[in-house]
Scaffold this motif. Structure first.
Motif, PDB file in Angstrom:
ATOM      1  N   ILE A 121       0.827  -1.204   0.000  1.00  0.00           N
ATOM      2  CA  ILE A 121       0.000   0.000   0.000  1.00  0.00           C
ATOM      3  C   ILE A 121       0.865   1.258   0.000  1.00  0.00           C
ATOM      4  O   ILE A 121       0.584   2.241  -0.675  1.00  0.00           O
ATOM      5  CB  ILE A 121      -0.951  -0.004   1.209  1.00  0.00           C
ATOM      6  CG1 ILE A 121      -2.020  -1.086   1.018  1.00  0.00           C
ATOM      7  CG2 ILE A 121      -1.586   1.355   1.427  1.00  0.00           C
ATOM      8  CD1 ILE A 121      -2.845  -1.363   2.241  1.00  0.00           C
ATOM      9  N   ASN A 122       1.961   1.200   0.750  1.00  0.00           N
ATOM     10  CA  ASN A 122       2.855   2.372   0.857  1.00  0.00           C
ATOM     11  C   ASN A 122       3.937   2.395  -0.222  1.00  0.00           C
ATOM     12  O   ASN A 122       4.881   3.155  -0.126  1.00  0.00           O
ATOM     13  CB  ASN A 122       3.509   2.407   2.244  1.00  0.00           C
ATOM     14  CG  ASN A 122       2.506   2.644   3.329  1.00  0.00           C
ATOM     15  OD1 ASN A 122       1.619   3.471   3.175  1.00  0.00           O
ATOM     16  ND2 ASN A 122       2.638   1.927   4.427  1.00  0.00           N
ATOM     17  N   GLU A 123       3.782   1.549  -1.215  1.00  0.00           N
ATOM     18  CA  GLU A 123       4.705   1.473  -2.356  1.00  0.00           C
ATOM     19  C   GLU A 123       6.141   1.247  -1.918  1.00  0.00           C
ATOM     20  O   GLU A 123       7.084   1.844  -2.455  1.00  0.00           O
ATOM     21  CB  GLU A 123       4.597   2.729  -3.199  1.00  0.00           C
ATOM     22  CG  GLU A 123       3.212   2.929  -3.790  1.00  0.00           C
ATOM     23  CD  GLU A 123       3.075   4.253  -4.527  1.00  0.00           C
ATOM     24  OE1 GLU A 123       3.949   5.124  -4.413  1.00  0.00           O
ATOM     25  OE2 GLU A 123       2.057   4.389  -5.222  1.00  0.00           O
ATOM     26  N   GLY A 124       6.335   0.367  -0.939  1.00  0.00           N
ATOM     27  CA  GLY A 124       7.677   0.023  -0.490  1.00  0.00           C
ATOM     28  C   GLY A 124       8.289   0.966   0.488  1.00  0.00           C
ATOM     29  O   GLY A 124       9.375   0.737   0.997  1.00  0.00           O
ATOM     30  N   LYS A 125       7.602   2.060   0.810  1.00  0.00           N
ATOM     31  CA  LYS A 125       8.139   3.027   1.773  1.00  0.00           C
ATOM     32  C   LYS A 125       7.667   2.635   3.170  1.00  0.00           C
ATOM     33  O   LYS A 125       6.553   2.198   3.354  1.00  0.00           O
ATOM     34  CB  LYS A 125       7.637   4.433   1.449  1.00  0.00           C
ATOM     35  CG  LYS A 125       8.047   4.897   0.070  1.00  0.00           C
ATOM     36  CD  LYS A 125       7.380   6.196  -0.262  1.00  0.00           C
ATOM     37  CE  LYS A 125       7.615   6.546  -1.729  1.00  0.00           C
ATOM     38  NZ  LYS A 125       6.769   7.631  -2.157  1.00  0.00           N
TER      39      LYS A 125
END
Length: 126
Positions: A121-125
């Protein structure tokens, strides 16, 4: 609508946690009634249903969340204890310990699954 996230894993883990919670209640009830004459020992039916799901599906896709409702855990009452016999406390305590470890492992697996979903959901962050 096609879901990118596999909700069946979280659903199965939730059902397994429900089963572990129910099993904890059943074992506590068995221990509390260890010397009650005619007591019917309680257990939980879940793993056999899960095995049937796995065997029936083979290499097919994971089950849908709607189909998981058929595999909810349930209490099972054994035959009443014979006169003069009681619940085996050592076996119940062993099952209690095993169930506690199983519950902890399920929580870790659910945490990992939710962590992966969070990363997606956080694009890998972080």
């Amino acid at each position: 609508m096609v879901s990118i996230i596999d909700n069946s894993t979280v659903g199965l883990l939730g059902l397994a946690l429900d089963a572990a919670g129910m099993r904890q209640q059943a074992i506590a009830h068995n221990i509390a009634n260890a010397n009650t004459p005619g007591y019917q020992r309680i257990s939980v039916s879940f793993e056999s249903r899960l095995d049937a799901l796995r065997d029936g599906r083979g290499n097919m896709a994971p089950p849908s969340l709607a189909s998981l409702a058929d595999f909810r855990p349930s209490f099972v009452y054994d035959a009443p204890l014979e006169a003069g016999s009681s619940v085996a406390l050592d076996q119940e305590m062993a099952q209690l310990s095993e169930n506690t470890l199983h519950h902890q492992a399920l929580l870790k697996a659910l945490n990992k699954q939710l962590s992966l979903m969070s990363i997606a959901i956080n694009e890998g962050k972080r």
